[in-house]
Write a protein that holds these residues in place. Structure first.
Motif, PDB file in Angstrom:
ATOM      1  N   HIS A 140       0.840  -1.209   0.000  1.00 10.62           N
ATOM      2  CA  HIS A 140       0.000   0.000   0.000  1.00 10.62           C
ATOM      3  C   HIS A 140       0.872   1.255   0.000  1.00 10.62           C
ATOM      4  O   HIS A 140       0.583   2.224  -0.709  1.00 10.62           O
ATOM      5  CB  HIS A 140      -0.900   0.019   1.237  1.00 10.62           C
ATOM      6  N   ALA A 141       1.929   1.254   0.816  1.00 12.03           N
ATOM      7  CA  ALA A 141       2.787   2.433   0.938  1.00 12.03           C
ATOM      8  C   ALA A 141       3.476   2.753  -0.381  1.00 12.03           C
ATOM      9  O   ALA A 141       3.509   3.916  -0.813  1.00 12.03           O
ATOM     10  CB  ALA A 141       3.830   2.209   2.034  1.00 12.03           C
ATOM     11  N   ILE A 212       1.080  12.289   3.355  1.00 10.14           N
ATOM     12  CA  ILE A 212       1.140  10.858   3.066  1.00 10.14           C
ATOM     13  C   ILE A 212       1.995  10.123   4.073  1.00 10.14           C
ATOM     14  O   ILE A 212       1.629   9.058   4.591  1.00 10.14           O
ATOM     15  CB  ILE A 212       1.664  10.643   1.632  1.00 10.14           C
ATOM     16  N   LEU A 213       3.174  10.666   4.390  1.00  7.67           N
ATOM     17  CA  LEU A 213       4.066  10.000   5.335  1.00  7.67           C
ATOM     18  C   LEU A 213       3.433   9.918   6.729  1.00  7.67           C
ATOM     19  O   LEU A 213       3.587   8.915   7.432  1.00  7.67           O
ATOM     20  CB  LEU A 213       5.402  10.744   5.393  1.00  7.67           C
ATOM     21  N   GLU A 214       2.721  10.969   7.104  1.00 10.85           N
ATOM     22  CA  GLU A 214       2.045  10.951   8.396  1.00 10.85           C
ATOM     23  C   GLU A 214       0.967   9.863   8.435  1.00 10.85           C
ATOM     24  O   GLU A 214       0.834   9.110   9.410  1.00 10.85           O
ATOM     25  CB  GLU A 214       1.409  12.318   8.668  1.00 10.85           C
ATOM     26  N   GLY A 215       0.216   9.758   7.347  1.00  7.40           N
ATOM     27  CA  GLY A 215      -0.800   8.714   7.267  1.00  7.40           C
ATOM     28  C   GLY A 215      -0.198   7.327   7.268  1.00  7.40           C
ATOM     29  O   GLY A 215      -0.738   6.405   7.898  1.00  7.40           O
ATOM     30  N   LEU A 216       0.907   7.146   6.569  1.00  7.26           N
ATOM     31  CA  LEU A 216       1.567   5.844   6.545  1.00  7.26           C
ATOM     32  C   LEU A 216       2.106   5.475   7.914  1.00  7.26           C
ATOM     33  O   LEU A 216       2.075   4.297   8.315  1.00  7.26           O
ATOM     34  CB  LEU A 216       2.704   5.848   5.525  1.00  7.26           C
ATOM     35  N   GLN A 217       2.589   6.462   8.645  1.00  8.51           N
ATOM     36  CA  GLN A 217       3.100   6.183   9.988  1.00  8.51           C
ATOM     37  C   GLN A 217       1.986   5.694  10.910  1.00  8.51           C
ATOM     38  O   GLN A 217       2.161   4.744  11.687  1.00  8.51           O
ATOM     39  CB  GLN A 217       3.760   7.434  10.577  1.00  8.51           C
ATOM     40  N   ARG A 218       0.831   6.322  10.789  1.00 10.42           N
ATOM     41  CA  ARG A 218      -0.311   5.862  11.591  1.00 10.42           C
ATOM     42  C   ARG A 218      -0.741   4.466  11.173  1.00 10.42           C
ATOM     43  O   ARG A 218      -1.076   3.626  12.019  1.00 10.42           O
ATOM     44  CB  ARG A 218      -1.481   6.848  11.459  1.00 10.42           C
ATOM     45  N   ALA A 219      -0.739   4.218   9.859  1.00 10.25           N
ATOM     46  CA  ALA A 219      -1.146   2.890   9.361  1.00 10.25           C
ATOM     47  C   ALA A 219      -0.167   1.816   9.839  1.00 10.25           C
ATOM     48  O   ALA A 219      -0.573   0.712  10.217  1.00 10.25           O
ATOM     49  CB  ALA A 219      -1.222   2.898   7.849  1.00 10.25           C
ATOM     50  N   ALA A 220       1.130   2.141   9.818  1.00  8.96           N
ATOM     51  CA  ALA A 220       2.118   1.156  10.252  1.00  8.96           C
ATOM     52  C   ALA A 220       1.981   0.870  11.745  1.00  8.96           C
ATOM     53  O   ALA A 220       2.113  -0.277  12.182  1.00  8.96           O
ATOM     54  CB  ALA A 220       3.521   1.679   9.957  1.00  8.96           C
TER      55      ALA A 220
END
Length: 222
Positions: A140-141, A212-220
């Motif tokens: 996804h990332a 995007i990076l902030e959202g990916l960090q939350r998703a991870a």
């Protein structure tokens, strides 16, 4: 008596790497629309047919050209945190595409990718996996990051201005065709944002990338 060396003798030997670099230079200068093997042969000083000793066909040439662009992009190093590494890679990729705009639509289209292309993707995937992303989250990332990077580069390439001054002139020209109050929100963003001194559309890239990076960090973390 000293023997003079002729230009032919001084000429750099023709290699695959030289052919690919000359092809990239031609594409950078004029795009792929007018690119031809004949012009490439002229650029390296040989007949077009001689090029096929170094590239199998035009698709092989494009594979190699794209591989050179991938080789310019900063990749994660062992031990890099995934977020700064993905930011550095995204910024570097956008800069590479700004140098080689012809490559935007080709970067992910190659069916026989070269070694730099494969190293690139493997390093990106490895950085995310080592950063704690699950296999699905890694997929996804990469998808969302690449969609954003390539999409932004494509939009930036298509814009009808290249400098803050050109941006302001175009905005002013468009606004001059509006009646008062006809398009209030377009007028607002043009006059209070786009036409302000120093505005550059490219600066928008960092804002979107951070989201995007902030959202990916939350998703991870989830």
């Amino acid at each position: 008596m000293t023997r003079r060396t002729t230009p032919q003798q001084r000429r750099e030997p023709l290699t695959r790497q030289r052919v690919l670099r000359a092809a990239v230079e031609l594409a950078d200068a004029a795009g792929l629309e007018t690119f031809s093997m004949r012009k490439l042969g002229e650029a390296v000083g040989v007949e077009a047919m001689s090029l096929y000793n170094h590239v199998a066909n035009k698709e092989d040439l494009l594979d190699g050209m794209v591989d050179l662009v991938f080789a310019e992009v900063d990749l994660p190093e062992p031990g890099d945190g995934w977020r700064p590494a993905m930011r550095r890679r995204a910024v570097s990729m956008r800069l590479a595409l700004s140098r080689h705009p012809w490559a935007i639509g080709l970067m992910e289209s190659r069916s026989t990718p070269g070694p730099a292309t494969l190293r690139h993707h493997d390093a990106v995937l490895g950085c995310l996996r080592q950063g704690g992303f699950s296999l699905a989250a890694t997929a996804h990332a990469v998808s969302v990051l690449d969609s954003y990077i390539y999409g932004f580069a494509l939009q930036e390439k298509a814009l009808p201005f290249d400098s803050p001054e050109e941006t302001a002139r175009l905005a002013d020209s468009i606004l001059s065709g509006f009646g008062d109050g006809e398009y209030p929100y377009l007028t607002e963003i043009a006059t209070a944002h786009v036409m302000r001194p120093g505005y550059a559309y490219g600066d928008e890239f960092d804002f979107g990338l951070d989201l995007i990076l902030e959202g990916l960090q939350r998703a991870a973390a989830a």
